[in-house]
Scaffold this motif. Structure first.
Motif, mmCIF file in Angstrom:
data_model
loop_
_atom_site.group_PDB
_atom_site.id
_atom_site.type_symbol
_atom_site.label_atom_id
_atom_site.label_comp_id
_atom_site.label_asym_id
_atom_site.label_seq_id
_atom_site.Cartn_x
_atom_site.Cartn_y
_atom_site.Cartn_z
ATOM 1 N N SER A 191 6.507 -0.348 -0.722
ATOM 2 C CA SER A 191 5.381 -0.357 -1.654
ATOM 3 C C SER A 191 5.824 0.385 -2.909
ATOM 4 N N ASN B 251 0.116 0.157 4.547
ATOM 5 C CA ASN B 251 1.335 0.343 5.337
ATOM 6 C C ASN B 251 1.205 1.507 6.311
ATOM 7 N N ARG C 100 6.082 -7.590 5.581
ATOM 8 C CA ARG C 100 5.192 -7.590 4.417
ATOM 9 C C ARG C 100 3.804 -7.182 4.887
ATOM 10 N N SER C 101 3.108 -6.412 4.064
ATOM 11 C CA SER C 101 1.794 -5.916 4.474
ATOM 12 C C SER C 101 0.660 -6.848 4.098
ATOM 13 N N THR D 18 -1.284 -5.361 -0.803
ATOM 14 C CA THR D 18 -0.026 -4.661 -0.547
ATOM 15 C C THR D 18 -0.170 -3.244 -1.087
ATOM 16 N N GLU E 150 12.294 -6.001 7.935
ATOM 17 C CA GLU E 150 11.352 -5.769 6.840
ATOM 18 C C GLU E 150 10.112 -6.641 7.023
#
Length: 474
Positions: free
Chosen positions: A197, A313, A224-225, A308, A222
């Motif tokens: 982020s 997160n 993604r949110s 995001t 990895e």
């Protein structure tokens, strides 16, 4: 016992037959004892993330690393220096800068006092700035280390140092070492997950979560949110679950046959990846569904489903740890205030303070803080001298601040101190290698024994350094 001479082609009799038939069955017993553990070994060979036992019972089962990429200024957040405030705008003492190397500024730049007010908080009386009102509310759960030191003063090498114990690319990250040593408690999600982020990605890129020379199954994945957590996870049109399962079984059968021949751990990684991706098609969207959280929890973090953000997160990190993910690493860039310090660090704190504190409180109320370790910090600190006119600070590896919560670390503690200008550590220094050794200790590992042989040498996270800082532990 069958006679050796009675066997046809006695001269060609094989050693396996001899061990089985001769010596009153001793050979057969030995062979059976060798074969029995191979059943478990075969399972671990095809599933390298199977749970493993550490060297001794640890206090920590899961780790959440809140990595504030760019180097947060300790002077505006944790390390209040009245003398620095008093000497604002004056030159530092010449003897202080003898032999000092700066990243960008002239070391003889004028001193810069703190930009924000400080106050004491909690029963421990730790001093925090006005930028951290939410962190102030959990200060009695925190072990604040004001005496951190590192070896690098540029971003990529320093981030690698914090993540991997080395300034060079190619070494395994801390999360990779942890999953290599402990395996995973979930079969439906990766053992090691990474979120990003902030305004940019980390300077050292995926080197911060790469597995280096360890098998790639131990690399961070990895996520993604918002949207699909992993790209290309869904089946293309025309492919249903049955067809996918049959195809996967056929491919894995071929891979296992090749694994039996060559024993390459990357083949086991491939098998594990295919199976994991199949299971994640159902498990990942469910794990990432923040809309399932009560509104008061979303409000506590400042999380908004579908966006995001660092707040999202942090909440996802708690959900993933609950589901057995071993290591979650959250990067938030950038804290690199060479100029516009006052506004820049205020914006960063607004983005991260509430969610960081909410994560600790949420883990506590779920009964998870005792065996989940939360780590907050960047790759280095900032100089007490000014850069960028009168509103910026340069990189500074000599002293900086981090905090840890849970996992057996001593809450309500401030460890170490810096000199009156915050330039050097004055007492109880903690090098990055010492921090790594202490974290591994709480996970149940002797950091000198968690090794992997590569190119003729046994490597470890702490290289050839590091001591466990027992004063940090409760």
């Amino acid at each position: 016992m069958t006679s050796f001479l009675a066997q046809p082609n006695a001269a060609l009799a094989k050693r396996r037959w001899f061990l089985q038939q001769c010596g009153l069955g001793v050979g057969q017993m030995a062979l059976a004892s060798l074969l029995a553990p191979s059943l478990t070994a075969d399972e671990n060979r095809t599933d390298p993330l199977a749970p493993k036992q550490p060297h001794y019972p640890g206090k920590v089962k899961n780790v959440i690393l809140l990595f504030m990429g760019g180097g947060p200024s300790q002077f505006e957040m944790f390390d209040y220096k009245p003398t620095l405030e008093k000497l604002d705008g004056t030159l530092p003492p010449p003897e202080l800068l003898n032999g000092y190397r700066a990243a960008f500024i002239n070391p003889n730049s004028k001193l810069l006092g703190p930009k924000y007010k400080f106050a004491k908080h909690g029963e421990c009386g730790a001093e925090l700035s006005e930028l951290l009102p939410h962190t102030a509310g959990i200060v009695d759960h925190l072990c604040i280390v004001k005496s951190m030191k590192t070896d690098a003063f540029n971003h990529a090498p320093a981030q690698l140092m914090m993540s991997t114990g080395s300034q060079q690319f190619g070494r395994p990250s801390m999360g990779s070492w942890v999953t290599y040593g402990l395996g995973s408690e979930t079969r439906d999600l990766p053992a090691y997950i990474v979120f990003n982020s902030g305004s940019k990605g980390p300077s050292a890129g995926s080197g911060n979560w790469n597995s280096g020379f360890l098998p790639t199954v131990y690399s961070g994945v990895e996520f993604r949110s918002s949207g699909d957590p992993v790209l290309y996870l869904s089946n293309p049109n025309g492919i249903d679950t049955t067809m996918q399962r049959q195809t996967l079984d056929a491919v894995n059968q071929l891979n296992r046959g090749r694994l039996d021949v060559v024993g390459d751990p990357e083949i086991a990684t491939r098998i594990n990846s295919y199976e994991m991706a199949f299971r994640m098609q159902a498990s990942a969207p469910e794990a990432m569904a923040l809309k399932d959280e009560p509104q008061h929890i979303l409000d506590m973090y400042g999380a908004k489903p579908g966006e995001t953000s660092f707040a999202n997160n942090c909440l996802l990190a708690r959900r993933l740890v609950q589901k057995g993910v071993r290591f979650v690493q959250l990067f938030h860039e950038s804290w690199d205030q060479h100029g516009n310090l006052k506004n820049g660090i205020a914006a960063n704190c607004k983005d991260t303070d509430q969610a960081s504190a909410a994560l600790v409180k949420d883990l506590k109320q779920h009964g998870m803080l005792k065996d989940t370790l939360v780590i907050w910090g960047g790759e280095f600190g900032r100089t007490p001298m000014v850069q960028g006119g009168n509103d910026g600070r340069d990189h500074h590896p000599n002293s900086f601040t981090m905090w840890l919560a849970g996992g057996g670390f001593k809450g309500g503690t401030v460890h170490g101190s810096t000199d009156e200008l915050g330039f050097n550590v004055a007492e109880n220094p903690v090098h990055v290698h010492d921090l790594h050794a202490t974290i591994l200790h709480q996970l149940g590992f002797n950091h000198k024994q968690l090794t992997h042989r590569f190119q003729g040498r046994d490597y470890r996270l702490t290289d050839v350094h590091g001591e466990v800082v027992k004063e940090l532990l409760g």
